[in-house]
Design a protein around this motif. Sequence first.
Motif, PDB file in Angstrom:
ATOM      1  N   SER A 165     -41.552 -22.869  27.840  1.00  0.00           N
ATOM      2  CA  SER A 165     -41.836 -22.812  29.276  1.00  0.00           C
ATOM      3  C   SER A 165     -42.972 -23.777  29.558  1.00  0.00           C
ATOM      4  CB  SER A 165     -42.282 -21.412  29.689  1.00  0.00           C
ATOM      5  OG  SER A 165     -41.276 -20.469  29.417  1.00  0.00           O
ATOM      6  N   VAL A 166     -42.839 -24.585  30.586  1.00  0.00           N
ATOM      7  CA  VAL A 166     -43.888 -25.537  30.954  1.00  0.00           C
ATOM      8  C   VAL A 166     -44.882 -24.818  31.857  1.00  0.00           C
ATOM      9  CG1 VAL A 166     -44.408 -27.729  32.083  1.00  0.00           C
ATOM     10  CG2 VAL A 166     -42.328 -27.497  30.704  1.00  0.00           C
ATOM     11  N   LEU A 167     -46.111 -24.663  31.370  1.00  0.00           N
ATOM     12  CA  LEU A 167     -47.159 -23.996  32.132  1.00  0.00           C
ATOM     13  C   LEU A 167     -47.897 -24.979  33.030  1.00  0.00           C
ATOM     14  CD1 LEU A 167     -48.637 -21.740  29.304  1.00  0.00           C
ATOM     15  CD2 LEU A 167     -46.854 -21.180  30.975  1.00  0.00           C
ATOM     16  N   LEU A 168     -48.025 -26.224  32.568  1.00  0.00           N
ATOM     17  CA  LEU A 168     -48.666 -27.294  33.336  1.00  0.00           C
ATOM     18  C   LEU A 168     -47.873 -28.560  33.079  1.00  0.00           C
ATOM     19  CD1 LEU A 168     -51.134 -28.305  35.045  1.00  0.00           C
ATOM     20  CD2 LEU A 168     -52.208 -28.867  32.858  1.00  0.00           C
ATOM     21  N   ASP A 169     -47.200 -29.057  34.110  1.00  0.00           N
ATOM     22  CA  ASP A 169     -46.438 -30.290  33.954  1.00  0.00           C
ATOM     23  C   ASP A 169     -47.407 -31.449  33.756  1.00  0.00           C
ATOM     24  OD1 ASP A 169     -43.971 -31.496  33.688  1.00  0.00           O
ATOM     25  OD2 ASP A 169     -43.232 -30.702  35.584  1.00  0.00           O
ATOM     26  N   ALA A 170     -46.914 -32.563  33.261  1.00  0.00           N
ATOM     27  CA  ALA A 170     -47.756 -33.729  32.975  1.00  0.00           C
ATOM     28  C   ALA A 170     -48.656 -34.037  34.166  1.00  0.00           C
ATOM     29  CB  ALA A 170     -46.884 -34.922  32.630  1.00  0.00           C
ATOM     30  N   ARG A 171     -49.950 -34.129  33.890  1.00  0.00           N
ATOM     31  CA  ARG A 171     -50.960 -34.369  34.911  1.00  0.00           C
ATOM     32  C   ARG A 171     -51.919 -35.447  34.417  1.00  0.00           C
ATOM     33  NH1 ARG A 171     -54.049 -29.234  36.962  1.00  0.00           N
ATOM     34  NH2 ARG A 171     -52.038 -28.962  37.957  1.00  0.00           N
ATOM     35  N   GLU A 172     -52.222 -36.388  35.288  1.00  0.00           N
ATOM     36  CA  GLU A 172     -53.125 -37.481  34.923  1.00  0.00           C
ATOM     37  C   GLU A 172     -54.568 -37.088  35.161  1.00  0.00           C
ATOM     38  OE1 GLU A 172     -53.812 -42.257  35.752  1.00  0.00           O
ATOM     39  OE2 GLU A 172     -52.314 -41.155  36.916  1.00  0.00           O
ATOM     40  N   GLY A 173     -55.424 -37.459  34.207  1.00  0.00           N
ATOM     41  CA  GLY A 173     -56.864 -37.283  34.333  1.00  0.00           C
ATOM     42  C   GLY A 173     -57.535 -38.622  34.094  1.00  0.00           C
ATOM     43  N   PRO A 174     -58.860 -38.663  34.062  1.00  0.00           N
ATOM     44  CA  PRO A 174     -59.568 -39.927  33.911  1.00  0.00           C
ATOM     45  C   PRO A 174     -59.281 -40.651  32.586  1.00  0.00           C
ATOM     46  CG  PRO A 174     -61.095 -38.138  34.442  1.00  0.00           C
ATOM     47  CD  PRO A 174     -59.751 -37.535  34.267  1.00  0.00           C
ATOM     48  N   ALA A 175     -59.049 -39.901  31.511  1.00  0.00           N
ATOM     49  CA  ALA A 175     -58.871 -40.525  30.199  1.00  0.00           C
ATOM     50  C   ALA A 175     -57.436 -40.511  29.706  1.00  0.00           C
ATOM     51  CB  ALA A 175     -59.764 -39.835  29.167  1.00  0.00           C
ATOM     52  N   GLY A 176     -56.548 -39.795  30.407  1.00  0.00           N
ATOM     53  CA  GLY A 176     -55.173 -39.724  29.940  1.00  0.00           C
ATOM     54  C   GLY A 176     -54.378 -38.673  30.677  1.00  0.00           C
ATOM     55  N   TRP A 177     -53.251 -38.307  30.093  1.00  0.00           N
ATOM     56  CA  TRP A 177     -52.346 -37.330  30.685  1.00  0.00           C
ATOM     57  C   TRP A 177     -52.257 -36.120  29.761  1.00  0.00           C
ATOM     58  CZ3 TRP A 177     -51.729 -42.500  30.451  1.00  0.00           C
ATOM     59  CH2 TRP A 177     -51.542 -43.176  31.665  1.00  0.00           C
ATOM     60  N   ARG A 178     -52.043 -34.951  30.361  1.00  0.00           N
ATOM     61  CA  ARG A 178     -51.873 -33.732  29.565  1.00  0.00           C
ATOM     62  C   ARG A 178     -50.807 -32.858  30.193  1.00  0.00           C
ATOM     63  NH1 ARG A 178     -55.481 -28.944  31.162  1.00  0.00           N
ATOM     64  NH2 ARG A 178     -56.097 -29.497  33.269  1.00  0.00           N
ATOM     65  N   SER A 179     -50.224 -32.030  29.372  1.00  0.00           N
ATOM     66  CA  SER A 179     -49.316 -30.977  29.824  1.00  0.00           C
ATOM     67  C   SER A 179     -49.508 -29.803  28.878  1.00  0.00           C
ATOM     68  CB  SER A 179     -47.855 -31.457  29.836  1.00  0.00           C
ATOM     69  OG  SER A 179     -47.394 -31.695  28.531  1.00  0.00           O
ATOM     70  N   VAL A 180     -49.091 -28.620  29.313  1.00  0.00           N
ATOM     71  CA  VAL A 180     -49.245 -27.416  28.496  1.00  0.00           C
ATOM     72  C   VAL A 180     -47.928 -26.665  28.524  1.00  0.00           C
ATOM     73  CG1 VAL A 180     -50.514 -25.253  28.176  1.00  0.00           C
ATOM     74  CG2 VAL A 180     -51.699 -27.260  29.079  1.00  0.00           C
ATOM     75  N   VAL A 181     -47.490 -26.219  27.347  1.00  0.00           N
ATOM     76  CA  VAL A 181     -46.258 -25.439  27.246  1.00  0.00           C
ATOM     77  C   VAL A 181     -46.532 -24.149  26.475  1.00  0.00           C
ATOM     78  CG1 VAL A 181     -44.800 -27.504  27.329  1.00  0.00           C
ATOM     79  CG2 VAL A 181     -45.442 -26.555  25.111  1.00  0.00           C
ATOM     80  N   SER A 182     -45.685 -23.166  26.734  1.00  0.00           N
ATOM     81  CA  SER A 182     -45.710 -21.910  26.002  1.00  0.00           C
ATOM     82  C   SER A 182     -44.457 -21.889  25.142  1.00  0.00           C
ATOM     83  CB  SER A 182     -45.706 -20.734  26.987  1.00  0.00           C
ATOM     84  OG  SER A 182     -45.650 -19.515  26.290  1.00  0.00           O
ATOM     85  N   THR A 183     -44.626 -21.692  23.860  1.00  0.00           N
ATOM     86  CA  THR A 183     -43.497 -21.759  22.942  1.00  0.00           C
ATOM     87  C   THR A 183     -42.732 -20.437  22.932  1.00  0.00           C
ATOM     88  OG1 THR A 183     -44.692 -20.959  21.017  1.00  0.00           O
ATOM     89  CG2 THR A 183     -44.831 -23.324  21.481  1.00  0.00           C
TER      90      THR A 183
END
Length: 118
Positions: free
Chosen positions: A87-105
């Motif tokens: 399950s994708v908890l946080l879709d790809a999001r841009e920040g100052p240094a890069g991109w992140r996303s968070v998933v629950s396995t």
Amino acid sequence: MPAPSTPVVHLELHTGDLRGARDFYAGLCGWPSERIQAGDGSYVALDLGGLGGGMVECGTQRPLWLPYVEVPEIAGATDRARRLGASVLLDAREGPAGWRSVVSTPAGGEIAFWQQKR
């Protein structure tokens, strides 16, 4: 053992008690910390002895350590996790240094993907 193809590059604690967590881990592990003001909240950067780390205060119901795994392409890693049942908890999001996303396995753990800006 060979180096992993997607190394853990950051470890972040999500907690409702930033001060208590910072004091506990400083006393237990001797981890130096630096408080950083970030938007509306605050963040504590940690020196984990070679691995990037931090603590963020948030409204989580249970504190958890979230490993960040470096990936070459954030959207592809997030989509692959979704196809594997996450399950994708946080879709790809841009920040100052890069991109992140968070998933629950499907097994119940959470993991973050990190793509650094080059």
